[in-house]
Design a protein around this motif. Structure first.
Motif, mmCIF file in Angstrom:
data_model
loop_
_atom_site.group_PDB
_atom_site.id
_atom_site.type_symbol
_atom_site.label_atom_id
_atom_site.label_comp_id
_atom_site.label_asym_id
_atom_site.label_seq_id
_atom_site.Cartn_x
_atom_site.Cartn_y
_atom_site.Cartn_z
ATOM 1 N N PRO A 33 0.816 -1.221 0.000
ATOM 2 C CA PRO A 33 0.000 0.000 0.000
ATOM 3 C C PRO A 33 0.849 1.271 0.000
ATOM 4 O O PRO A 33 0.301 2.377 -0.061
ATOM 5 C CB PRO A 33 -0.787 -0.126 1.317
ATOM 6 N N TYR A 34 2.162 1.143 0.073
ATOM 7 C CA TYR A 34 3.053 2.292 0.205
ATOM 8 C C TYR A 34 4.083 2.344 -0.915
ATOM 9 O O TYR A 34 4.307 1.376 -1.639
ATOM 10 C CB TYR A 34 3.797 2.231 1.551
ATOM 11 N N LYS A 35 4.728 3.504 -1.022
ATOM 12 C CA LYS A 35 5.910 3.605 -1.870
ATOM 13 C C LYS A 35 6.958 2.630 -1.332
ATOM 14 O O LYS A 35 7.012 2.370 -0.129
ATOM 15 C CB LYS A 35 6.484 5.020 -1.838
ATOM 16 N N THR A 36 7.800 2.126 -2.216
ATOM 17 C CA THR A 36 8.739 1.091 -1.803
ATOM 18 C C THR A 36 10.181 1.455 -2.129
ATOM 19 O O THR A 36 10.474 2.176 -3.089
ATOM 20 C CB THR A 36 8.415 -0.242 -2.501
ATOM 21 N N ILE A 37 11.069 0.939 -1.297
ATOM 22 C CA ILE A 37 12.503 0.939 -1.558
ATOM 23 C C ILE A 37 12.958 -0.509 -1.373
ATOM 24 O O ILE A 37 12.751 -1.087 -0.305
ATOM 25 C CB ILE A 37 13.267 1.867 -0.597
ATOM 26 N N THR A 38 13.535 -1.087 -2.411
ATOM 27 C CA THR A 38 13.970 -2.483 -2.362
ATOM 28 C C THR A 38 15.487 -2.546 -2.344
ATOM 29 O O THR A 38 16.148 -2.003 -3.232
ATOM 30 C CB THR A 38 13.440 -3.274 -3.571
ATOM 31 N N CYS A 39 16.024 -3.200 -1.318
ATOM 32 C CA CYS A 39 17.471 -3.376 -1.180
ATOM 33 C C CYS A 39 17.790 -4.859 -1.225
ATOM 34 O O CYS A 39 16.940 -5.685 -0.918
ATOM 35 C CB CYS A 39 17.958 -2.816 0.167
ATOM 36 N N GLY A 40 19.047 -5.168 -1.562
ATOM 37 C CA GLY A 40 19.424 -6.555 -1.373
ATOM 38 C C GLY A 40 20.405 -7.126 -2.362
ATOM 39 O O GLY A 40 20.879 -6.464 -3.290
ATOM 40 N N ASP A 41 20.687 -8.393 -2.121
ATOM 41 C CA ASP A 41 21.622 -9.194 -2.901
ATOM 42 C C ASP A 41 20.792 -10.165 -3.735
ATOM 43 O O ASP A 41 20.214 -11.111 -3.196
ATOM 44 C CB ASP A 41 22.570 -9.931 -1.941
ATOM 45 N N LEU A 42 20.758 -9.944 -5.051
ATOM 46 C CA LEU A 42 19.945 -10.789 -5.929
ATOM 47 C C LEU A 42 20.703 -12.026 -6.400
ATOM 48 O O LEU A 42 20.112 -12.905 -7.017
ATOM 49 C CB LEU A 42 19.473 -10.000 -7.153
ATOM 50 N N ASN A 43 21.996 -12.091 -6.134
ATOM 51 C CA ASN A 43 22.818 -13.177 -6.657
ATOM 52 C C ASN A 43 22.601 -13.356 -8.153
ATOM 53 O O ASN A 43 22.629 -14.479 -8.683
ATOM 54 C CB ASN A 43 22.532 -14.486 -5.910
ATOM 55 N N ASN A 44 22.376 -12.241 -8.831
ATOM 56 C CA ASN A 44 22.196 -12.202 -10.274
ATOM 57 C C ASN A 44 22.436 -10.772 -10.725
ATOM 58 O O ASN A 44 22.226 -9.834 -9.933
ATOM 59 C CB ASN A 44 20.781 -12.652 -10.663
ATOM 60 N N ASN A 45 22.860 -10.595 -11.962
ATOM 61 C CA ASN A 45 23.259 -9.252 -12.378
ATOM 62 C C ASN A 45 22.164 -8.514 -13.141
ATOM 63 O O ASN A 45 21.043 -9.006 -13.294
ATOM 64 C CB ASN A 45 24.559 -9.305 -13.188
ATOM 65 N N GLN A 46 22.518 -7.326 -13.633
ATOM 66 C CA GLN A 46 21.539 -6.435 -14.264
ATOM 67 C C GLN A 46 21.105 -6.886 -15.648
ATOM 68 O O GLN A 46 20.256 -6.234 -16.269
ATOM 69 C CB GLN A 46 22.093 -5.008 -14.322
ATOM 70 N N TYR A 47 21.652 -7.982 -16.155
ATOM 71 C CA TYR A 47 21.281 -8.488 -17.475
ATOM 72 C C TYR A 47 20.318 -9.668 -17.386
ATOM 73 O O TYR A 47 19.995 -10.280 -18.401
ATOM 74 C CB TYR A 47 22.540 -8.917 -18.234
ATOM 75 N N SER A 48 19.852 -9.959 -16.195
ATOM 76 C CA SER A 48 19.049 -11.171 -15.980
ATOM 77 C C SER A 48 17.553 -10.883 -15.923
ATOM 78 O O SER A 48 17.114 -9.762 -15.660
ATOM 79 C CB SER A 48 19.475 -11.842 -14.668
ATOM 80 N N ALA A 49 16.780 -11.943 -16.151
ATOM 81 C CA ALA A 49 15.330 -11.852 -16.006
ATOM 82 C C ALA A 49 14.950 -11.570 -14.557
ATOM 83 O O ALA A 49 13.984 -10.858 -14.276
ATOM 84 C CB ALA A 49 14.680 -13.154 -16.480
ATOM 85 N N ILE A 50 15.716 -12.141 -13.634
ATOM 86 C CA ILE A 50 15.455 -11.937 -12.201
ATOM 87 C C ILE A 50 15.545 -10.451 -11.860
ATOM 88 O O ILE A 50 14.678 -9.897 -11.178
ATOM 89 C CB ILE A 50 16.465 -12.754 -11.360
ATOM 90 N N TYR A 51 16.603 -9.802 -12.353
ATOM 91 C CA TYR A 51 16.774 -8.354 -12.134
ATOM 92 C C TYR A 51 15.577 -7.589 -12.692
ATOM 93 O O TYR A 51 15.016 -6.712 -12.015
ATOM 94 C CB TYR A 51 18.061 -7.890 -12.805
ATOM 95 N N ASP A 52 15.171 -7.889 -13.927
ATOM 96 C CA ASP A 52 14.060 -7.169 -14.547
ATOM 97 C C ASP A 52 12.784 -7.303 -13.730
ATOM 98 O O ASP A 52 12.024 -6.335 -13.572
ATOM 99 C CB ASP A 52 13.819 -7.697 -15.965
ATOM 100 N N GLN A 53 12.529 -8.499 -13.206
ATOM 101 C CA GLN A 53 11.293 -8.725 -12.459
ATOM 102 C C GLN A 53 11.326 -8.063 -11.083
ATOM 103 O O GLN A 53 10.320 -7.489 -10.646
ATOM 104 C CB GLN A 53 11.044 -10.226 -12.322
#
Length: 338
Positions: free
Chosen positions: A256-276
């Motif tokens: 219900p609020y504005k969000t800030i997402t932090c963390g270690d995705l164990n994947n880089n900026q070229y991945s589907a995981i990053y995009d999602q």
């Protein structure tokens, strides 16, 4: 090709192969991970393929050969991805503007098992670094249970343990009015959230740690001999990351609020995981970062796998990476204007 020497014909043949591989790297985020988990490996090698294509473009350009057009056009086609590899301008620090300072850090259990070693206690160095940066919001991944009471400058905290000793932590200088865990199944990794009130604003902070590969880049034998086993293992991790990402995206969509997402995705900026995980949000490095923005210690090439994403309505004032080797990750810091 007729006017090329046999040596240059061979070079151009390699150029074609690398260009095609880069195209596969571009499209790999759009191929379902659940159906083809190993295709995601292309996201990890996309930075290398970009660099090699740049070198080929320069090689042909210096020889005044039209073959430079192959890599040039491929790089132009993927310009947003190419430009994310290195940033030439940005703001590292802005003082006195009343911004919200956010820091995320995978601390690798504060080196309690002496992986780094040295004469000085790693935890004391990390604590000094945090004191110097003085963030308002601090997110830890691979947090260690004995350190929970050691950050007295933060009056509010939420710590969730997925094992007896390790977990995720959110520390805040502003009141936490709600909190929770997403509880990734069959994993020591997890995502947690805390709703934080600053003045009249309530912001949801996510701290995400996706499934780890558990590969030590300094000791893992990346030889042809074990490449099949390694690819299979990595494919299984990508599949698990996708399950965790689906859980996160569903929960995130209901915030219900504005969000800030932090963390270690164990994947880089070229991945589907990053995009999602990023969705329509802003990557603070893309907005105000400089250099490669590497966040993981890997001697072969820079890996950016730790991120801060913000709601589009939140202005990114600055972005900074610190490169003290106190973990296998480096901390990421951003100043945000609510």
């Amino acid at each position: 090709m007729k006017k090329l020497s046999w040596a240059n014909k061979f070079v151009f043949s390699i150029n074609i192969v690398v260009a095609v591989l880069l195209i596969l790297g571009y499209i790999s985020p759009y191929i379902p991970v659940k159906s083809f988990p190993r295709i995601s490996i292309y996201s990890l090698i996309t930075p290398i393929l970009i660099i090699i294509n740049i070198l080929f473009m320069l090689y042909w350009g210096l020889k005044f050969k039209r073959q430079f057009l192959l890599s040039f056009l491929i790089l132009l086609l993927g310009y947003p991805k190419v430009s994310s590899l290195y940033k030439f301008s940005g703001k590292e620090e802005v003082v006195g503007n009343g911004a919200l300072k956010v820091m995320t850090y995978n601390v690798r259990v504060f080196d309690v098992y002496k992986w780094i070693g040295g004469d000085t206690e790693v935890f004391d160095q990390i604590k000094s670094l945090i004191k110097e940066e003085n963030p308002s919001i601090l997110c830890f991944q691979e947090f260690y249970f004995t350190k929970e009471d050691k950050f007295e400058e933060f009056p509010y905290r939420y710590v969730n343990y997925k094992t007896k000793e390790t977990g995720q932590a959110i520390y805040s200088k502003f009141p936490i009015v709600n909190k929770g865990s997403l509880d990734f199944p069959n994993s020591g990794n997890n995502a947690i959230f805390a709703d934080i009130v600053r003045d009249n604003d309530t912001v949801r902070i996510y701290n995400v740690h996706l499934q780890s590969f558990h590969i030590d880049p300094q000791s893992e034998e990346l030889s042809q001999e074990n490449s099949t086993r390694l690819a299979s293992r990595m494919g299984a991790v990508f599949s698990k990351q996708q399950v965790q990402t689906d859980i996160f995206v569903k929960h995130f969509s209901e915030s219900p609020y504005k969000t800030i997402t932090c963390g270690d995705l164990n994947n880089n900026q070229y991945s589907a995981i990053y995009d999602q995980i990023r969705g329509d949000n802003i990557d603070t490095f893309e907005e105000q970062g400089t250099g490669t923005g590497k966040t993981f210690y890997f001697k072969y090439f820079p890996l950016r796998i730790d991120f801060i994403f913000t709601d589009p309505s939140i202005e990114v004032i600055s972005h900074k990476n610190r490169y003290e080797k106190l973990s296998d990750h480096y901390p990421v810091i951003a100043q945000l204007q609510l």
